[in-house]
Design a protein around this motif. Structure first.
Motif, PDB file in Angstrom:
ATOM      1  N   HIS A 136       0.848  -1.193   0.000  1.00 16.29           N
ATOM      2  CA  HIS A 136       0.000   0.000   0.000  1.00 16.29           C
ATOM      3  C   HIS A 136       0.885   1.245   0.000  1.00 16.29           C
ATOM      4  CE1 HIS A 136      -4.390   0.024   0.298  1.00 16.29           C
ATOM      5  NE2 HIS A 136      -4.204   1.324   0.412  1.00 16.29           N
ATOM      6  N   MET A 137       0.476   2.260  -0.725  1.00 14.50           N
ATOM      7  CA  MET A 137       1.277   3.478  -0.862  1.00 14.50           C
ATOM      8  C   MET A 137       1.005   4.438   0.294  1.00 14.50           C
ATOM      9  SD  MET A 137       2.832   2.747  -3.664  1.00 14.50           S
ATOM     10  CE  MET A 137       3.517   4.209  -4.404  1.00 14.50           C
ATOM     11  N   VAL A 138       2.092   5.035   0.795  1.00  8.98           N
ATOM     12  CA  VAL A 138       2.030   6.092   1.808  1.00  8.98           C
ATOM     13  C   VAL A 138       2.825   7.279   1.274  1.00  8.98           C
ATOM     14  CG1 VAL A 138       1.745   4.497   3.746  1.00  8.98           C
ATOM     15  CG2 VAL A 138       4.042   5.174   3.034  1.00  8.98           C
ATOM     16  N   PHE A 139       2.677   8.426   1.924  1.00 14.54           N
ATOM     17  CA  PHE A 139       3.328   9.641   1.440  1.00 14.54           C
ATOM     18  C   PHE A 139       4.403  10.088   2.423  1.00 14.54           C
ATOM     19  CE2 PHE A 139      -0.767   9.477  -0.582  1.00 14.54           C
ATOM     20  CZ  PHE A 139      -0.467   9.800  -1.898  1.00 14.54           C
ATOM     21  N   ILE A 140       5.611  10.274   1.898  1.00 13.77           N
ATOM     22  CA  ILE A 140       6.716  10.757   2.715  1.00 13.77           C
ATOM     23  C   ILE A 140       7.189  12.099   2.172  1.00 13.77           C
ATOM     24  CG2 ILE A 140       7.462   8.447   3.414  1.00 13.77           C
ATOM     25  CD1 ILE A 140       9.780   8.701   1.398  1.00 13.77           C
ATOM     26  N   ARG A 141       7.885  12.821   3.014  1.00 17.40           N
ATOM     27  CA  ARG A 141       8.482  14.092   2.607  1.00 17.40           C
ATOM     28  C   ARG A 141       9.939  13.825   2.257  1.00 17.40           C
ATOM     29  NH1 ARG A 141       5.910  18.273   1.560  1.00 17.40           N
ATOM     30  NH2 ARG A 141       4.767  18.318   3.494  1.00 17.40           N
ATOM     31  N   GLN A 142      10.332  14.184   1.030  1.00 16.48           N
ATOM     32  CA  GLN A 142      11.722  14.082   0.582  1.00 16.48           C
ATOM     33  C   GLN A 142      12.100  15.399  -0.080  1.00 16.48           C
ATOM     34  OE1 GLN A 142      12.203  10.781  -2.114  1.00 16.48           O
ATOM     35  NE2 GLN A 142      12.600   9.341  -0.471  1.00 16.48           N
ATOM     36  N   LYS A 143      13.043  16.113   0.520  1.00 13.08           N
ATOM     37  CA  LYS A 143      13.531  17.378  -0.049  1.00 13.08           C
ATOM     38  C   LYS A 143      12.375  18.300  -0.429  1.00 13.08           C
ATOM     39  CE  LYS A 143      17.679  15.216  -1.833  1.00 13.08           C
ATOM     40  NZ  LYS A 143      18.467  14.886  -2.999  1.00 13.08           N
ATOM     41  N   ASN A 144      11.479  18.536   0.506  1.00 14.77           N
ATOM     42  CA  ASN A 144      10.316  19.426   0.321  1.00 14.77           C
ATOM     43  C   ASN A 144       9.328  18.945  -0.732  1.00 14.77           C
ATOM     44  OD1 ASN A 144      11.099  21.197   2.341  1.00 14.77           O
ATOM     45  ND2 ASN A 144      12.401  22.341   0.929  1.00 14.77           N
ATOM     46  N   GLN A 192       9.876  10.699   7.076  1.00 11.84           N
ATOM     47  CA  GLN A 192       8.864  11.667   7.490  1.00 11.84           C
ATOM     48  C   GLN A 192       7.562  11.402   6.743  1.00 11.84           C
ATOM     49  OE1 GLN A 192      10.224  15.755   7.342  1.00 11.84           O
ATOM     50  NE2 GLN A 192      12.345  15.077   7.515  1.00 11.84           N
ATOM     51  N   LEU A 193       6.571  10.877   7.442  1.00 16.80           N
ATOM     52  CA  LEU A 193       5.251  10.639   6.858  1.00 16.80           C
ATOM     53  C   LEU A 193       4.420  11.913   6.958  1.00 16.80           C
ATOM     54  CD1 LEU A 193       4.322   7.122   8.247  1.00 16.80           C
ATOM     55  CD2 LEU A 193       4.675   7.733   5.873  1.00 16.80           C
ATOM     56  N   LEU A 194       3.592  12.174   5.947  1.00 16.59           N
ATOM     57  CA  LEU A 194       2.701  13.328   5.993  1.00 16.59           C
ATOM     58  C   LEU A 194       1.520  13.026   6.898  1.00 16.59           C
ATOM     59  CD1 LEU A 194       4.443  13.815   3.426  1.00 16.59           C
ATOM     60  CD2 LEU A 194       2.535  15.158   2.604  1.00 16.59           C
ATOM     61  N   VAL A 195       1.238  13.963   7.779  1.00 12.87           N
ATOM     62  CA  VAL A 195       0.144  13.797   8.733  1.00 12.87           C
ATOM     63  C   VAL A 195      -0.803  14.978   8.633  1.00 12.87           C
ATOM     64  CG1 VAL A 195       1.484  12.361  10.315  1.00 12.87           C
ATOM     65  CG2 VAL A 195       1.478  14.838  10.613  1.00 12.87           C
ATOM     66  N   ASN A 196      -1.975  14.820   9.191  1.00 14.85           N
ATOM     67  CA  ASN A 196      -3.015  15.845   9.149  1.00 14.85           C
ATOM     68  C   ASN A 196      -2.876  16.775  10.344  1.00 14.85           C
ATOM     69  OD1 ASN A 196      -5.370  17.247   8.512  1.00 14.85           O
ATOM     70  ND2 ASN A 196      -6.556  15.937   9.863  1.00 14.85           N
ATOM     71  N   ASN A 197      -1.876  17.625  10.311  1.00 13.24           N
ATOM     72  CA  ASN A 197      -1.708  18.579  11.402  1.00 13.24           C
ATOM     73  C   ASN A 197      -0.880  19.753  10.912  1.00 13.24           C
ATOM     74  OD1 ASN A 197      -1.664  19.873  13.821  1.00 13.24           O
ATOM     75  ND2 ASN A 197      -0.305  18.428  14.829  1.00 13.24           N
ATOM     76  N   ASN A 198      -1.516  20.672  10.228  1.00 13.75           N
ATOM     77  CA  ASN A 198      -0.855  21.899   9.787  1.00 13.75           C
ATOM     78  C   ASN A 198       0.442  21.655   9.034  1.00 13.75           C
ATOM     79  OD1 ASN A 198      -2.909  23.402  11.001  1.00 13.75           O
ATOM     80  ND2 ASN A 198      -1.883  23.300  12.965  1.00 13.75           N
ATOM     81  N   ASN A 199       0.414  20.721   8.111  1.00 13.42           N
ATOM     82  CA  ASN A 199       1.569  20.437   7.245  1.00 13.42           C
ATOM     83  C   ASN A 199       2.821  19.997   7.994  1.00 13.42           C
ATOM     84  OD1 ASN A 199       0.203  20.972   4.828  1.00 13.42           O
ATOM     85  ND2 ASN A 199       0.506  23.164   5.096  1.00 13.42           N
TER      86      ASN A 199
END
Length: 155
Positions: free
Chosen positions: A76-84, A99-106
């Protein structure tokens, strides 16, 4: 998941086709910075009785003082932050410190632990029009990876 007009997070086992769930709002303009909800129009999996094991992971994250976790299939695909940038990767590619993207003000949730699920009951994969939703406040995709990383290579 967070369902429109519901106060608490609702288990995926209770979500139904037609429910509007919280999804990522790609419009960052100040006039559109509020929450966005989309309907679930189908399920790839909806089986409360299936026993899942090794092909599922439990991902633990730390977001400041808040800790949460997510059980998800390896592919299953998840979203990570890589170099902005926001990058979709299979859950099996996650590493401690990602760094996983979460629902808390970016903000991002830092992966602190990844374990194989020994045994759990139920498998759910809701589809939204954008293909994104938040599960336990972690942004995930409705989609799975079809190819293994080794298959991505092109000569």
């Amino acid at each position: 998941v967070r369902v429109l007009n519901d106060i608490d997070i609702m288990p995926l086992s209770k979500v139904q086709i037609g429910d509007h769930v919280l999804v990522h709002n790609d419009d960052n303009s100040s006039s559109n910075s509020r929450r966005k909800y989309e309907p679930i129009y189908a399920f790839g999996h909806y089986d409360p009785t299936i026993l899942v094991s090794e092909e599922y992971l439990e991902i633990s994250i730390n977001e400041g003082n808040k800790k949460s976790s997510l059980q998800i299939s390896n592919n299953h695909m998840v979203f990570i932050r890589q170099k902005n940038n926001r990058v979709a990767v299979p859950a099996s590619d996650l590493q401690i410190g990602d760094q996983l993207l979460v629902n808390n003000n970016n903000t991002n949730g830092i992966v602190t632990d990844i374990r194989q699920v020994k045994s759990a009951r139920g498998a759910y994969a809701p589809f939204t029009p954008s293909g994104k939703l938040y599960v336990n406040d972690i942004m995930v995709s409705s989609y799975v990876a079809i190819l293994n990383n080794d298959d991505y290579y092109l000569p």
